[in-house]
Write an enzyme that holds these catalytic residues in place. Structure first.
Site, short mmCIF file in Angstrom:
data_model
loop_
_atom_site.label_atom_id
_atom_site.label_comp_id
_atom_site.label_asym_id
_atom_site.label_seq_id
_atom_site.Cartn_x
_atom_site.Cartn_y
_atom_site.Cartn_z
N ARG A 230 0.86 -1.17 0.00
CA ARG A 230 0.00 0.00 0.00
C ARG A 230 0.90 1.22 0.00
NH1 ARG A 230 -4.33 -0.38 4.75
NH2 ARG A 230 -4.96 1.60 3.82
N HIS A 231 0.36 2.37 -0.30
CA HIS A 231 1.11 3.61 -0.16
C HIS A 231 1.42 3.82 1.33
CE1 HIS A 231 -2.60 5.22 1.48
NE2 HIS A 231 -3.21 4.62 0.46
N ASN A 237 -5.45 9.22 5.87
CA ASN A 237 -5.46 8.05 6.76
C ASN A 237 -5.46 8.50 8.22
OD1 ASN A 237 -3.16 6.09 4.69
ND2 ASN A 237 -5.40 6.11 4.70
N ARG A 281 -0.37 9.86 -3.38
CA ARG A 281 0.22 9.10 -2.26
C ARG A 281 0.98 7.86 -2.73
NH1 ARG A 281 -5.34 9.00 -2.20
NH2 ARG A 281 -6.51 7.09 -1.76
N GLU A 301 -7.65 3.98 -6.18
CA GLU A 301 -8.48 3.42 -5.11
C GLU A 301 -9.94 3.36 -5.52
OE1 GLU A 301 -8.85 1.44 -3.00
OE2 GLU A 301 -8.63 2.15 -0.95
N HIS A 366 -3.60 0.81 -3.41
CA HIS A 366 -4.50 1.14 -2.31
C HIS A 366 -5.16 -0.10 -1.71
CE1 HIS A 366 -4.19 5.31 -3.82
NE2 HIS A 366 -4.07 4.69 -4.98
#
Ligand SMILES: *[C@@H]1O[C@H](CO)[C@@H](O)[C@H](O)[C@H]1NC(C)=O
Ligand SMILES: *[C@@H]1O[C@H](CO)[C@@H](O)[C@H](O)[C@H]1NC(C)=O
Length: 470
Positions: A230-231, A237, A281, A301, A366
């Site tokens: 994932r980033h 977040n 991201r 995403e 994502h």
């Protein structure tokens, strides 16, 4: 999308008959097709003639059983095939199946003509998929694996099994007739030579048939790794917001640096290609990696539509019905003006196709997208895949193998928030994970540092892949 609707049309039922000598990868190929089509929600099932033969009481016959000179045994084998086909037609009629795969040898022209006649009675046009292989190394590898891949040899001494299996192959070779476009010009078939070195295609007619052909053409068997991450932790977040196009947090940036080290350490000297989404991201996370980079819109995403930029608490307050509906059927729930998991799977199909063909890919994307990619490789059923926990700041290595995918998870030692949301709450976090030790998919990536995907049953994967029997 339409795929599901199209595939329910009676005229478009497809029956794939595997053709090939033992140890040429037929079961491997049929299992892959099952996994691919069930990932796309197409009702698919594999029927195994060996299984029908065992049901007739011939449980672990030695090679002699396959000597075509023996008339009695020949009849038994014919009976096993006709029983298998009966099961297949029943499945088409009663359970509305779409793609049935018969894992058999179908080694003679006479046998294949018989199959074509049977199918005609049901108004189905069979498609033959031959695996023809003269790569001795590959065949030897399959022979060596026979004790773990065939129920016929489970209790046999490996040395004896190998000898017997070779003899069995010889019996098949004596009568084997490969498909070719002269003698079989009227037959719908695909012939794969050395898995995918060369492909011969004859009379492929329907859309779904051509999809299957395209897929098998992309299959590779060379050992390889796929890296996933994932980033890094993003500002959204931290604020518990979903969607958006925010930048990384301070800790997210640390992960980006750490990721470079982790790759250098775990894949030294490898010339990777990094795939990111088009969102900032993921690109920020990839910034220190000194490799060729490619942005894919398909890796963006899941689009949360009107909920983009909201927290789960806000969604629950503003759209309570949607919030509930999503928890109830997370795979098919589509955000207003946005997407469902199923929509993401559809747009990921080209990515999967590329991943089958390519080597040395690192994907930075994502949560929802990774769940879908992961579900494909690990054969995770649709009702479970949207609930899998895939934590931040974790590098995942997938190693697809002939009979399953090996997963290794590496945690960067950099803290990050949890973005995991359990069913029935708007609270975000993994506090309850320890109570869910038995929930194998939920827990998949949290607790086990290394796991192997369930081996697909060669006889019956069911609609979503039957994982209960593993
Ligand atoms: C299949 O592989 C073997 C071994 O690498 C090679 O000798 C043979 O030529 C290949 N066959 C075809 C048709 O490509
Ligand atoms: C199969 O035989 C090989 C040796 O040829 C052995 O290493 C392997 O453990 C055996 N597998 C099983 C499942 O018995």
């Amino acid at each position: 999308m339409g795929f599901h609707t199209i595939s329910n049309d009676k005229d478009l039922k497809i029956c794939v008959f595997m053709v090939g000598l033992p140890a040429t990868g037929k079961s491997f190929i049929s299992q892959k097709i099952v996994r691919y089509l069930s990932w796309l929600s197409i009702p698919v099932k594999c029927f195994n003639v060996g299984q029908s033969r065992r049901e007739l009481g011939v449980v672990s016959p030695d090679a002699e059983f396959f000597n075509s000179q023996n008339e009695e045994n020949y009849k038994l084998r014919q009976k096993a095939l006709s029983n298998t086909m009966e099961q297949l037609f029943q499945w088409f009629e009663k359970e509305d199946g779409t793609v049935g795969i018969v894992d058999a040898t179908c080694s003679t022209r006479e046998r294949r003509q018989w199959i074509i006649k049977q199918c005609e009675m049901y108004d189905i046009k069979p498609m033959f998929l031959e695996s023809w292989c003269n790569d001795d190394e590959l065949i030897m590898k399959n022979i060596k694996d026979i004790n773990s891949t065939s129920p016929d040899y489970t209790d046999v001494d490996p040395m004896m099994a190998e000898l017997d299996f070779k003899k069995k192959i010889q019996y098949y070779k004596n009568v084997y007739e490969s498909l070719n476009s002269q003698t079989d010009s009227e037959v719908t078939f695909v012939k794969l030579i050395n898995i995918s070195e060369e492909v011969i295609i004859n009379k492929i007619q329907t859309y779904l048939q051509s999809r299957i052909v395209f897929y098998v053409m992309n299959i590779r068997i060379k050992p390889r790794c796929i890296w996933l991450s994932r980033h890094g932790e993003s500002i959204y977040n931290v604020e518990k917001k979903i969607g958006g196009d925010s930048l990384l947090s301070e800790r997210g940036l640390q992960y980006a640096k750490k990721l470079k080290e982790m790759i250098e350490e775990n894949a030294p000297g490898e010339d990777l290609t990094v795939w990111t989404s088009t969102l900032k991201r993921t690109q920020q996370t990839a910034q220190y990696l000194n490799f060729k980079k490619l942005q894919w819109k398909a890796l963006d995403e899941l689009d949360a539509g009107v909920c983009d930029g909201m927290t789960y608490e806000e969604i629950e307050e503003v759209y309570p019905e949607d919030f509930k509906a999503r928890d109830e059927d997370k795979y098919f729930y589509r955000y207003r003006g946005g997407e469902s998991y199923r929509d993401v799977v559809i747009r990921l199909e080209p990515i999967i196709m590329e991943l089958e063909r390519r080597e040395n890919i690192l994907i930075i994307t994502h949560q929802a997208v990774l769940r879908c990619i992961y579900a494909y490789f690990m054969n995770v059923p649709q009702e479970e895949s949207p609930w899998m926990a895939i934590p931040l700041h974790t590098l995942i290595k997938l190693e697809p193998r002939a009979y399953g995918t090996k997963v290794t998870k590496m945690k960067a030692n950099i803290p990050a928030v949890s973005t995991y949301k359990e069913k029935g709450t708007s609270h975000v976090g993994e506090a309850d994970v320890s109570n869910k030790k038995n929930d194998k998919f939920h827990n998949l990536l949290i607790n086990a540092p290394e796991i192997i995907s369930p081996v697909a049953s060669s006889t019956n994967l069911g609609k979503f892949g039957d994982l209960s029997k593993q």
